[in-house]
Design an enzyme around this catalytic site. Structure first.
Site, PDB file in Angstrom:
ATOM      1  N   ARG A 162       0.862  -1.203   0.000  1.00 11.29           N
ATOM      2  CA  ARG A 162       0.000   0.000   0.000  1.00 11.29           C
ATOM      3  C   ARG A 162       0.889   1.241   0.000  1.00 11.29           C
ATOM      4  O   ARG A 162       1.388   1.707   1.043  1.00 11.29           O
ATOM      5  CB  ARG A 162      -0.892   0.001   1.241  1.00 11.29           C
ATOM      6  CG  ARG A 162      -1.721   1.273   1.398  1.00 11.29           C
ATOM      7  CD  ARG A 162      -2.820   1.407   0.388  1.00 11.29           C
ATOM      8  NE  ARG A 162      -3.770   0.285   0.494  1.00 11.29           N
ATOM      9  CZ  ARG A 162      -4.578  -0.072  -0.484  1.00 11.29           C
ATOM     10  NH1 ARG A 162      -4.548   0.542  -1.636  1.00 11.29           N
ATOM     11  NH2 ARG A 162      -5.408  -1.092  -0.328  1.00 11.29           N
ATOM     12  N   GLN A 170      -7.811  -7.830  -7.878  1.00 14.82           N
ATOM     13  CA  GLN A 170      -8.009  -6.503  -8.466  1.00 14.82           C
ATOM     14  C   GLN A 170      -6.664  -5.944  -8.892  1.00 14.82           C
ATOM     15  O   GLN A 170      -5.660  -6.120  -8.208  1.00 14.82           O
ATOM     16  CB  GLN A 170      -8.635  -5.549  -7.429  1.00 14.82           C
ATOM     17  CG  GLN A 170      -8.505  -4.083  -7.851  1.00 14.82           C
ATOM     18  CD  GLN A 170      -9.494  -3.171  -7.194  1.00 14.82           C
ATOM     19  OE1 GLN A 170     -10.690  -3.376  -7.355  1.00 14.82           O
ATOM     20  NE2 GLN A 170      -8.997  -2.184  -6.484  1.00 14.82           N
ATOM     21  N   ARG A 206       1.602  -6.778  -9.356  1.00 17.24           N
ATOM     22  CA  ARG A 206       1.976  -6.131  -8.090  1.00 17.24           C
ATOM     23  C   ARG A 206       2.020  -7.111  -6.923  1.00 17.24           C
ATOM     24  O   ARG A 206       2.472  -6.745  -5.838  1.00 17.24           O
ATOM     25  CB  ARG A 206       1.035  -4.980  -7.791  1.00 17.24           C
ATOM     26  CG  ARG A 206      -0.412  -5.409  -7.523  1.00 17.24           C
ATOM     27  CD  ARG A 206      -1.258  -4.228  -7.069  1.00 17.24           C
ATOM     28  NE  ARG A 206      -2.597  -4.681  -6.673  1.00 17.24           N
ATOM     29  CZ  ARG A 206      -3.459  -3.911  -6.038  1.00 17.24           C
ATOM     30  NH1 ARG A 206      -3.136  -2.647  -5.752  1.00 17.24           N
ATOM     31  NH2 ARG A 206      -4.642  -4.371  -5.691  1.00 17.24           N
ATOM     32  N   HIS A 217       0.705   2.994 -10.411  1.00 21.58           N
ATOM     33  CA  HIS A 217      -0.200   3.474  -9.345  1.00 21.58           C
ATOM     34  C   HIS A 217       0.548   4.319  -8.291  1.00 21.58           C
ATOM     35  O   HIS A 217       0.649   3.928  -7.122  1.00 21.58           O
ATOM     36  CB  HIS A 217      -0.838   2.241  -8.690  1.00 21.58           C
ATOM     37  CG  HIS A 217      -2.118   2.508  -7.969  1.00 21.58           C
ATOM     38  ND1 HIS A 217      -2.204   3.324  -6.858  1.00 21.58           N
ATOM     39  CD2 HIS A 217      -3.374   2.037  -8.178  1.00 21.58           C
ATOM     40  CE1 HIS A 217      -3.450   3.339  -6.424  1.00 21.58           C
ATOM     41  NE2 HIS A 217      -4.181   2.590  -7.203  1.00 21.58           N
ATOM     42  N   ASP A 225     -11.918   9.619  -7.442  1.00 23.40           N
ATOM     43  CA  ASP A 225     -11.438   8.421  -8.135  1.00 23.40           C
ATOM     44  C   ASP A 225     -11.821   8.563  -9.610  1.00 23.40           C
ATOM     45  O   ASP A 225     -12.877   8.138 -10.051  1.00 23.40           O
ATOM     46  CB  ASP A 225     -12.094   7.173  -7.540  1.00 23.40           C
ATOM     47  CG  ASP A 225     -11.391   5.890  -7.979  1.00 23.40           C
ATOM     48  OD1 ASP A 225     -11.714   4.821  -7.420  1.00 23.40           O
ATOM     49  OD2 ASP A 225     -10.522   5.976  -8.876  1.00 23.40           O
ATOM     50  N   GLU A 277      -1.843   8.564 -11.380  1.00 22.42           N
ATOM     51  CA  GLU A 277      -1.432   7.257 -11.899  1.00 22.42           C
ATOM     52  C   GLU A 277      -1.440   7.249 -13.434  1.00 22.42           C
ATOM     53  O   GLU A 277      -2.495   7.210 -14.061  1.00 22.42           O
ATOM     54  CB  GLU A 277      -2.377   6.194 -11.352  1.00 22.42           C
ATOM     55  CG  GLU A 277      -2.605   6.284  -9.852  1.00 22.42           C
ATOM     56  CD  GLU A 277      -3.828   5.522  -9.391  1.00 22.42           C
ATOM     57  OE1 GLU A 277      -4.232   4.565 -10.088  1.00 22.42           O
ATOM     58  OE2 GLU A 277      -4.397   5.873  -8.343  1.00 22.42           O
TER      59      GLU A 277
HETATM   60  O1  TA6 Z   1      -6.422   3.669  -8.874  1.00 27.91           O
HETATM   61  C1  TA6 Z   1      -7.596   3.930  -8.165  1.00 27.91           C
HETATM   62  C2  TA6 Z   1      -8.150   2.621  -7.618  1.00 27.91           C
HETATM   63  O2  TA6 Z   1      -8.550   1.765  -8.640  1.00 27.91           O
HETATM   64  C3  TA6 Z   1      -9.283   2.960  -6.671  1.00 27.91           C
HETATM   65  O3  TA6 Z   1     -10.532   2.632  -7.246  1.00 27.91           O
HETATM   66  C4  TA6 Z   1      -8.966   2.137  -5.432  1.00 27.91           C
HETATM   67  O4  TA6 Z   1      -9.505   0.849  -5.560  1.00 27.91           O
HETATM   68  C5  TA6 Z   1      -7.438   2.152  -5.488  1.00 27.91           C
HETATM   69  O5  TA6 Z   1      -7.141   1.950  -6.860  1.00 27.91           O
HETATM   70  C6  TA6 Z   1      -6.759   1.175  -4.582  1.00 27.91           C
HETATM   71  O6  TA6 Z   1      -6.971  -0.129  -5.054  1.00 27.91           O
HETATM   72  P1  TA6 Z   1      -6.294  -1.331  -4.197  1.00 27.91           P
HETATM   73  O7  TA6 Z   1      -6.623  -2.571  -4.964  1.00 27.91           O
HETATM   74  O8  TA6 Z   1      -4.813  -1.035  -4.146  1.00 27.91           O
HETATM   75  O9  TA6 Z   1      -6.898  -1.249  -2.822  1.00 27.91           O
END
Ligand code: TA6
Length: 346
Positions: free
Chosen positions: A74, A119, A124, A210, A255, A318
Site C-alpha cells: 500500500r 483486483q 503487483r 499506481h 477516483d 497514476e
Molecule cells: O487507482 C484507483 C483505484 O482503482 C481505486 O478505485 C482504489 O480501488 C485504489 O485503486 C486502490 O486499489 P487497491 O486494490 O490497491 O486497494
C-alpha cells in the site's frame, strides 16, 4: 636538474564517484553520489521510497503496508497489470487498441475467466527478479577528485510466466514477458514497463503506474491541466464527465480516470498556497491518468492504510493505459512509462 628534461606531468583521469546499489532481502536500494535514492521491493517490483538529494521522501507509504509479500504494498508505485482473456471476437482484432469498451479497470468483470484474478492484476503481487543495473559511466576529464559524479542509474526487473503461481498461470495462460525499469536521476524518477508477447496468441492488457505522491496537505494542492478532458468518475457510478476546472482540488473521495491525454503535456501537482510545482509528470505510451484519494471513510476502511488520516498527505496520480485495452499481437512488444520531476525546492 635541467628542467627542460623533466617529464611532463601525466594527466590522471579520476574515477568519479559511482552510484551505490545493494540487493538484500528482496529489496534493491540505489543511491546517487549526489544523495538521491530509491528503494524497490522485488515483490511487485514496487518502488517504496524515492528521496531527493536532501533526503526528502517523495512517495507516500502506508505505515501498515504489508512488506512481507502477503499482499500488494500500500503505497509507493505499485505496478498494475490487470489482464483480461481476449474474448474470441477480439482475437483477430486488427487494431492494437481494441474499441474502448466499458471501463473495466479495477475488479475484473464478473463471470469472466479472470474474474478471480486479484483486483489490478497479478504484477503487483508477484515476486520479480532483479535483472541488474546500468548507469551512465561518466569519467572525469579533470584530475580533481571532485569530478562530475554519475547522474543516473537504471534498475531493471523482470517477470515471466514461470515466476507466476500455477493458479495465476492457469487463469492467464499467455507467454508474456515484463521488464520494468526504474531510473533514478538527479532530475527525477522514471519508471517504464515493457510488455512482450512471446507466444503465438494475441492478448490484451491494461497497465497503470499506481503512484502515491507524498504531499504536505491534500487541501493545499491542485492538479492541472485537465480542463476539457473527459473522465470516468468511479465515485459517481463510473459515469462519464468533462473536466470543467482549470485545476482540480481534492476535498472528498476522488477516483477519476482521465482519458486520451497528451502524454508529453506534464500533469502538474502544485501548491495552491505558493503556486510552486510539487510534481511534474510526463509520460510515454500512456494516454490515461487516474487521480485518486480515498478520503476519510475509504481510508479508514482499508486495513493496510495507516494512519487513518494519511489521506491528507497523499494523492495518487497514476499514469496508465486503462480506458481501453491494448491488444498485443503474437511476437510484438509494447512500452510505456512515466517521468516524475520533483519540486525544485525538494
Ligand atoms: O487507482 C484507483 C483505484 O482503482 C481505486 O478505485 C482504489 O480501488 C485504489 O485503486 C486502490 O486499489 P487497491 O486494490 O490497491 O486497494
Amino acid at each position: 636538474m635541467d628542467r627542460s628534461k623533466k617529464p611532463a606531468a601525466i594527466g590522471v583521469t579520476a574515477t568519479p564517484p559511482q552510484p551505490t546499489i545493494s540487493l538484500a532481502n528482496n529489496i534493491v536500494q540505489a543511491t546517487l553520489p549526489t544523495g538521491e535514492s530509491v528503494t524497490v521491493h522485488l515483490y511487485g517490483a514496487t518502488v517504496t521510497s524515492w528521496r531527493t538529494a536532501n533526503g526528502a521522501e517523495q512517495l507516500w507509504l502506508s505505515d501498515a503496508a504489508a512488506l512481507d509479500g502477503s499482499k500488494p504494498i500500500r503505497g509507493g508505485i505499485p505496478v498494475v497489470f490487470p489482464v483480461r482473456r481476449l474474448p474470441p471476437i477480439l482475437s483477430s482484432h486488427p487494431s492494437r487498441r481494441s474499441l474502448a469498451g466499458p471501463i473495466v479497470f479495477g475488479p475484473p468483470p464478473p463471470n469472466h475467466a479472470t474474474s478471480s484474478l486479484p483486483q489490478h492484476g497479478f504484477a503487483r503481487n508477484s515476486l520479480w527478479e532483479f535483472l541488474g543495473k546500468s548507469s551512465s559511466e561518466s569519467t572525469s576529464s579533470s584530475s580533481s577528485s571532485t569530478a562530475a559524479a554519475d547522474n543516473a542509474v537504471k534498475l531493471d526487473f523482470g517477470l515471466s510466466p514461470s515466476m507466476l503461481s500455477p493458479d495465476t498461470k492457469s487463469k492467464w495462460p499467455y507467454e508474456f514477458g515484463l521488464v520494468y525499469s526504474v531510473t533514478l536521476s538527479r532530475e527525477g524518477l522514471g519508471t517504464s514497463l515493457q510488455v512482450r508477447n512471446q507466444g503465438g496468441e494475441n492478448f490484451e492488457f491494461q497497465v497503470l503506474l499506481h503512484t502515491y505522491l507524498a504531499v504536505e496537505d491534500i487541501s493545499k494542492i491542485q492538479i492541472s491541466p485537465l480542463q476539457g478532458k473527459s473522465y470516468v468518475d468511479k465515485v459517481r457510478n463510473a459515469t462519464e464527465h468533462t473536466e470543467s476546472a482549470a485545476s482540480i482540488q481534492i476535498s472528498a473521495e476522488t477516483d477519476r480516470i482521465y482519458k486520451d491525454l497528451d502524454p508529453s503535456v506534464p500533469i502538474v501537482v502544485t501548491s495552491s498556497s505558493s503556486g510552486t510545482d510539487l510534481f511534474s509528470i510526463t509520460r510515454e505510451g500512456l494516454t490515461d491518468a487516474v487521480v485518486w484519494n480515498p478520503w476519510i471513510d475509504k481510508a479508514r476502511s482499508m486495513g493496510d492504510f495507516s494512519p487513518d488520516d494519511g489521506y491528507k498527505r497523499m494523492v495518487c496520480v497514476e499514469a496508465g493505459s486503462v480506458a481501453g485495452w491494448t491488444v498485443l499481437e503474437a511476437g510484438e512488444s509494447w512500452e510505456g512509462g512515466q517521468f516524475i520531476r520533483p519540486s525544485s525546492t525538494s
